[in-house]
Each structure stands twice: as C-alpha cells, then as structure tokens.
Design a protein around this motif. Structure first.
Motif, PDB file in Angstrom:
ATOM      1  N   GLY A 258       0.838  -1.193   0.000  1.00 17.35           N
ATOM      2  CA  GLY A 258       0.000   0.000   0.000  1.00 17.35           C
ATOM      3  C   GLY A 258       0.873   1.244   0.000  1.00 17.35           C
ATOM      4  O   GLY A 258       2.102   1.154  -0.103  1.00 17.35           O
ATOM      5  N   ARG A 259       0.224   2.422   0.145  1.00 18.64           N
ATOM      6  CA  ARG A 259       0.982   3.676   0.135  1.00 18.64           C
ATOM      7  C   ARG A 259       0.495   4.601   1.252  1.00 18.64           C
ATOM      8  O   ARG A 259      -0.638   4.504   1.721  1.00 18.64           O
ATOM      9  N   VAL A 260       1.370   5.500   1.639  1.00 20.02           N
ATOM     10  CA  VAL A 260       1.046   6.476   2.678  1.00 20.02           C
ATOM     11  C   VAL A 260       0.134   7.548   2.083  1.00 20.02           C
ATOM     12  O   VAL A 260       0.494   8.199   1.097  1.00 20.02           O
ATOM     13  N   LYS A 261      -1.046   7.740   2.693  1.00 21.43           N
ATOM     14  CA  LYS A 261      -2.002   8.740   2.186  1.00 21.43           C
ATOM     15  C   LYS A 261      -2.177   9.923   3.122  1.00 21.43           C
ATOM     16  O   LYS A 261      -2.817  10.913   2.756  1.00 21.43           O
ATOM     17  N   GLY A 262      -1.638   9.843   4.328  1.00 21.13           N
ATOM     18  CA  GLY A 262      -1.729  10.967   5.255  1.00 21.13           C
ATOM     19  C   GLY A 262      -0.693  10.813   6.358  1.00 21.13           C
ATOM     20  O   GLY A 262      -0.403   9.692   6.774  1.00 21.13           O
ATOM     21  N   VAL A 263      -0.123  11.927   6.798  1.00 23.32           N
ATOM     22  CA  VAL A 263       0.927  11.886   7.820  1.00 23.32           C
ATOM     23  C   VAL A 263       0.618  12.920   8.902  1.00 23.32           C
ATOM     24  O   VAL A 263       0.306  14.079   8.606  1.00 23.32           O
ATOM     25  N   LEU A 264       0.699  12.502  10.164  1.00 24.73           N
ATOM     26  CA  LEU A 264       0.550  13.404  11.306  1.00 24.73           C
ATOM     27  C   LEU A 264       1.595  13.002  12.327  1.00 24.73           C
ATOM     28  O   LEU A 264       1.407  12.073  13.111  1.00 24.73           O
TER      29      LEU A 264
ATOM     30  N   ASP B  27       4.368  11.048  13.832  1.00 24.03           N
ATOM     31  CA  ASP B  27       4.831   9.676  13.600  1.00 24.03           C
ATOM     32  C   ASP B  27       3.696   8.737  13.247  1.00 24.03           C
ATOM     33  O   ASP B  27       3.917   7.528  13.090  1.00 24.03           O
ATOM     34  N   GLN B  28       2.483   9.263  13.146  1.00 18.74           N
ATOM     35  CA  GLN B  28       1.346   8.443  12.743  1.00 18.74           C
ATOM     36  C   GLN B  28       1.012   8.718  11.280  1.00 18.74           C
ATOM     37  O   GLN B  28       1.186   9.832  10.788  1.00 18.74           O
ATOM     38  N   PHE B  29       0.520   7.685  10.604  1.00 19.34           N
ATOM     39  CA  PHE B  29       0.202   7.869   9.189  1.00 19.34           C
ATOM     40  C   PHE B  29      -0.914   6.925   8.768  1.00 19.34           C
ATOM     41  O   PHE B  29      -1.214   5.938   9.455  1.00 19.34           O
ATOM     42  N   THR B  30      -1.535   7.258   7.651  1.00 16.21           N
ATOM     43  CA  THR B  30      -2.640   6.490   7.097  1.00 16.21           C
ATOM     44  C   THR B  30      -2.162   5.715   5.880  1.00 16.21           C
ATOM     45  O   THR B  30      -1.431   6.236   5.043  1.00 16.21           O
ATOM     46  N   ILE B  31      -2.595   4.450   5.792  1.00 16.45           N
ATOM     47  CA  ILE B  31      -2.258   3.583   4.666  1.00 16.45           C
ATOM     48  C   ILE B  31      -3.528   3.334   3.860  1.00 16.45           C
ATOM     49  O   ILE B  31      -4.617   3.194   4.422  1.00 16.45           O
ATOM     50  N   ASP B  32      -3.400   3.269   2.535  1.00 17.07           N
ATOM     51  CA  ASP B  32      -4.580   3.155   1.672  1.00 17.07           C
ATOM     52  C   ASP B  32      -5.061   1.719   1.465  1.00 17.07           C
ATOM     53  O   ASP B  32      -5.726   1.421   0.474  1.00 17.07           O
ATOM     54  N   ILE B  33      -4.736   0.817   2.377  1.00 16.10           N
ATOM     55  CA  ILE B  33      -5.268  -0.546   2.340  1.00 16.10           C
ATOM     56  C   ILE B  33      -5.761  -0.907   3.731  1.00 16.10           C
ATOM     57  O   ILE B  33      -5.338  -0.315   4.724  1.00 16.10           O
TER      58      ILE B  33
ATOM     59  N   GLN C 153      -8.682   1.065   4.775  1.00 10.67           N
ATOM     60  CA  GLN C 153      -7.511   1.841   5.177  1.00 10.67           C
ATOM     61  C   GLN C 153      -7.073   1.434   6.572  1.00 10.67           C
ATOM     62  O   GLN C 153      -7.778   0.747   7.290  1.00 10.67           O
ATOM     63  N   ALA C 154      -5.855   1.850   6.916  1.00  7.47           N
ATOM     64  CA  ALA C 154      -5.290   1.483   8.216  1.00  7.47           C
ATOM     65  C   ALA C 154      -4.481   2.652   8.765  1.00  7.47           C
ATOM     66  O   ALA C 154      -3.998   3.513   8.015  1.00  7.47           O
ATOM     67  N   GLN C 155      -4.357   2.672  10.090  1.00 12.05           N
ATOM     68  CA  GLN C 155      -3.536   3.662  10.777  1.00 12.05           C
ATOM     69  C   GLN C 155      -2.334   2.944  11.386  1.00 12.05           C
ATOM     70  O   GLN C 155      -2.470   1.859  11.955  1.00 12.05           O
ATOM     71  N   ALA C 156      -1.177   3.568  11.279  1.00 15.29           N
ATOM     72  CA  ALA C 156       0.040   2.948  11.808  1.00 15.29           C
ATOM     73  C   ALA C 156       0.901   3.998  12.492  1.00 15.29           C
ATOM     74  O   ALA C 156       0.731   5.204  12.278  1.00 15.29           O
ATOM     75  N   ARG C 157       1.833   3.538  13.336  1.00 17.19           N
ATOM     76  CA  ARG C 157       2.729   4.422  14.068  1.00 17.19           C
ATOM     77  C   ARG C 157       4.167   3.959  13.839  1.00 17.19           C
ATOM     78  O   ARG C 157       4.471   2.768  13.872  1.00 17.19           O
ATOM     79  N   VAL C 158       5.059   4.910  13.591  1.00 17.36           N
ATOM     80  CA  VAL C 158       6.465   4.602  13.350  1.00 17.36           C
ATOM     81  C   VAL C 158       7.104   4.060  14.626  1.00 17.36           C
ATOM     82  O   VAL C 158       6.952   4.640  15.708  1.00 17.36           O
TER      83      VAL C 158
END
Length: 487
Positions: free
Chosen positions: A159-165, A167-173, A222-227
């Motif tokens: 997938g790809r990064v669609k939003g960044v805040l 160290d958190q970001f949104t993935i398009d899957i 979509q999914a939310q993830a943290r670095v």
C-alpha cells in the motif's frame, strides 16, 4: 482518432496526467476478440467480476467512458493501443494500472494476450501471451486469472502512505487487503525505476528504507500505523511505499477462510523442438601413438518438454547423426569408418523467472539421465567399435530477451557420473571418463506457437585408460537449426 475520443482527450488534458496513482488501483479495458466481440464481452464480464471479488486491486469503473469506447468496436483495438487515449482513461478513472486484454479468435483456437499498462499509457508492468486450442470463454478467463495472480506478486508494495501526522500515518489498504492490528510494516521510498532498453518493460525499482512501523487501527479499506523507528534522518512523505512484512502476510493468509477452495489442477502444456544438425566430428586416441579421424556428420534432434506446473517440467531429448570418419593423423588398416551416433537425455527441471513471468529472463536447472553412443563399425585392428558414455546428467540453461520476439540462450550440462562401455572389448575398463555439452544461440517468435531457433553445439566425451592407449576422445561441433512448437 474519432471525434468523440478527441473531444474526450481535450476535455481531460487539463487534468494531471502524471499523478502517481497506485498500482493497486486498476481498470479493465474493453476486451476485443477480432470477430464480433461476443467472446470478448464474456471474458470482460468474467475478469471484471474476478477483480471486484479479489483483494489485490481496487477496481476503478466508469460506465460513461466504457460506453464511449464501446461505440467504436470496429477500430477499438487501435484506440486501446494509443498511449494518449490510455492516459486519458487512466486520468478519468484515477487508475494506476490499465489491464488490456486482446483476443484473436480462430476456428478452434484463441490467441490470448494480456498486458498491464501504467497510468502514463507507456510503462508496461506485465505481459503474457499464449495460444489456446479452444474458444471457450471460461477457459480463456481462467488463463487470464492465473496471469493476474502472478502479476499481483510483482507489485512492489502492499500500500501507500495517504496521510501523515507526526509519527502516525494512514495507509490506503485495510482488512480487505489482509492487513490487521499489530501488523508490522516497512516504509520505503522509490528512488529510481529501471526499464528494459529494448522491450520498454519495467524491470525493477530502487528504493531506500525510511522507517519501521506497526498498525494499530484497521478498517475495510484503510489502516492507521505508528512509526517504531526511523532508518535515517528522513521523515515520512505522502505516496511512500508500505510493505507488509512477509511473516505478517503469512499470518493474514492463515486467517482467510477458503470455504470453496478447489483442488489445484495443472493443464497440459509443453513444447516440441525439431532440429537439423550438421557439423564436424572427430575421434582421437593418444598414448604410445597418436592417431585420429574426422569427418562430416548430419542428423536431427527431437526435444520435448512437458510443464507439470508453471516452474517444474520434464523433458526428453533424442538425437541421431550419421556420417563417415576419414584418416587425419596416424596409421590405420582402414583409412575410413562410418558411424551412427545417437544421444538420449531424460530430464527433470525447475524454471526460475527472475521477473516473475515468461516474457523476461529465464533460468532452468535440471538433472536426469544422459546416454551418448558412437556406433563405429567394429575394427579391432584400428581400435574401433561402438562406444557408449552414460550416467547422471546435471545442467543449466538460461535465456534473456534482446528485442521483442527475440531471445539469446546458452546451456551447459555434463554427466556427473560418467560410465564408459564398449560393444567389443578394445581398451577394457576405463580409469575415468568425462562429458560436457555446450550450446548457445538465438530464438525468434515467428508465430504465437512457433519459435525459430538456431545455435552452435559442442559435445565432448572422453575416456582415460592405463594401457598403451591412454585416452580416447569424441568431439562434435555442429550447427543446429529448427523450430519449437508449443502446445
């Protein structure tokens, strides 16, 4: 270009044709069959439903655009080969890839060709083609589905990064793409795209690792993830690539229920090569005295392969050469001797596809049994009879495309455990024996199921002894020309 298509192109040309859409966002173009498009329409429906029901691609459909293209069935194929039209279609549908299927329907056969084209209308991510001896739309559709399953494995990201805040970001899957809470992912940034200079096909991508992360919230799409940690000083960007770690992918697969799983069945597919073989051969004996004969050898080869799966195959090679040797050096009671040479190879091999499909480079590794017989007329005074070399065969074969429809190849194999035998006792048991075969050449796809081939082959068999004759060697160098028929 038709007026309506021209208007369509001008209307959307103001849009951003170079927007980087995801390769997991796809559209299926109308399917042409070269006749009345009846079979093409049935295949289109089957593949469209297959894509919609799958998880690897977010299907982009636009009925208005399909209807416009569908009005020009007589020359639709030419429009679908126009890169400018493809760019408009990709921009209108926001598709990162366009799946182009073309069929050539014959009396009892179908030439099936599938290409996956990038949003710029030029990049080719995947291509396969074959000739099926049927016009059944279900068989054609299943073949295409198998190819799309293979293509999915070549997509360089999950997938790809669609939003960044921070160290958190949104993935398009999301869950539909088999990603779950706790999944560990790697974020990479593409730095370069490499294309084959002749085939214009994307070979691979160069990337740099940005960070490791973990998913903490997932919805269907979509999914939310943290670095967890950064690789260097670079931070996340929109459109960075997200790859689910292999172990997480396996866990996801284990969670999926296949209630209607069917048994895997492999189709019968293979090839038969028929060749004319012409060249020179020699037999030499060395020890207390040196003597040798050489001459012209003419014959043929038959090489057959059956592919049990996409990668595993079994093969049978048989060759026959006739000719006559004449004195070269040394003393003989008869200065010529006719010969009837034959070869037999039984092989089991594995085909490795570095790019994931047959259109790219291919590397085969194989083993089995080999037998080489040199049927000279028996003459004990000149130390001639029928000599045989046989044993466990081991070899490798590689080929690479150099131009569309053309390939270069090379193979080398040898008898790992060479055994030497004589029809009539001449030298007795050998101390050791050895063998090798080297072949290289080129191939050209003349028709969908006919490939022309030409090459040079060098074959050597040698035995060593403890008597007055220390060594006997047979060596052939020949040109090999013929055709390979696939079925």
């Amino acid at each position: 270009m038709n007026k309506s298509l021209l208007i369509l192109f001008l209307f959307f040309i103001s849009g951003n044709l170079y927007a980087a859409e995801s390769m997991r966002s796809c559209m299926l173009l109308p399917v042409t069959d070269g006749v009345d498009n009846k079979v093409g329409f049935q295949v289109f429906e089957n593949i469209e439903n297959y894509i919609k029901d799958g998880t690897w691609c977010t299907y982009k459909s636009n009925s208005e655009l399909i209807n416009i293209l569908g009005q020009y069935s007589k020359n639709l194929e030419s429009h679908l080969n126009n890169k400018d039209v493809l760019k408009v279609v990709a921009d209108k549908t926001k598709a990162g890839t366009l799946i182009r299927i073309s069929l050539a329907i014959g009396a009892n056969s179908s030439d099936v060709r599938v290409e996956v084209i990038g949003e710029n209308g030029e990049d080719r991510y995947f291509k396969e083609q074959t000739l099926l001896k049927t016009n059944d739309s279900l068989v054609i559709s299943q073949t295409i589905k198998n190819w799309l399953d293979i293509y999915e494995k070549t997509i360089p990201y999950s997938g790809r990064v669609k939003g960044v805040l921070g160290d958190q970001f949104t993935i398009d899957i999301g869950k539909k793409s088999q990603i779950y809470n706790g999944s560990e992912v790697v974020i990479e940034r593409p730095t370069n795209k490499r294309q084959h200079p002749l085939l214009k096909e994307v070979i691979d991508y160069q990337t740099e690792k940005i960070a490791d992360a973990r998913v903490f919230d997932v919805s269907d799409n979509q999914a939310q993830a943290r670095v967890l940690s950064y690789e260097g000083n670079k931070k996340l960007r929109l459109e960075d690539w997200v790859k689910v770690r292999a172990v997480e992918s396996r866990k996801a697969v284990e969670q999926v229920s296949f209630d209607n799983k069917e048994d895997l069945e492999f189709g019968k597919l293979g090839s038969i090569g028929i060749y004319l073989n012409i060249g020179s051969g020699s037999v030499s004996q060395s020890g207390t005295a040196e003597k040798s004969m050489d001459g012209l050898l003419i014959g043929g080869d038959l090489e057959a392969e059956i592919w049990a799966t996409r990668n595993w195959w079994i093969g049978l090679d048989f060759g026959k050469k006739l000719g006559s040797y004449s004195k070269d050096i040394g003393t003989f009671t008869d200065e010529s001797n006719s010969t009837d040479n034959s070869s037999l190879r039984l092989k089991i091999g594995y085909k490795y596809l570095p790019m994931g499909f047959f259109y790219g480079p291919q590397v085969d590794v194989y083993g089995g049994y080999g037998n080489y017989s040199y049927g000279l007329n028996t003459n004990t005074a000149d130390n001639f009879t029928t000599f045989t070399f046989s044993g466990l065969l081991l070899g490798t074969r590689g080929s690479i495309p150099i131009y569309e429809g053309m390939r270069m190849y090379m193979l080398i194999d040898f008898l790992l455990t060479s055994s030497y035998k004589e029809k009539v006792r001449i030298f007795g048991a050998d101390e050791s024996s050895s063998n090798y075969r080297l072949e290289f050449g080129g191939q050209y796809v003349y028709e969908t199921n006919i490939t022309l081939s030409a090459g040079l082959q060098i074959l050597s068999n040698k035995a060593n002894f403890n008597g007055t004759t220390k060594e006997e060697q047979f060596k052939d160098t020949s040109a090999k020309v013929g055709a390979i028929f696939t079925f």
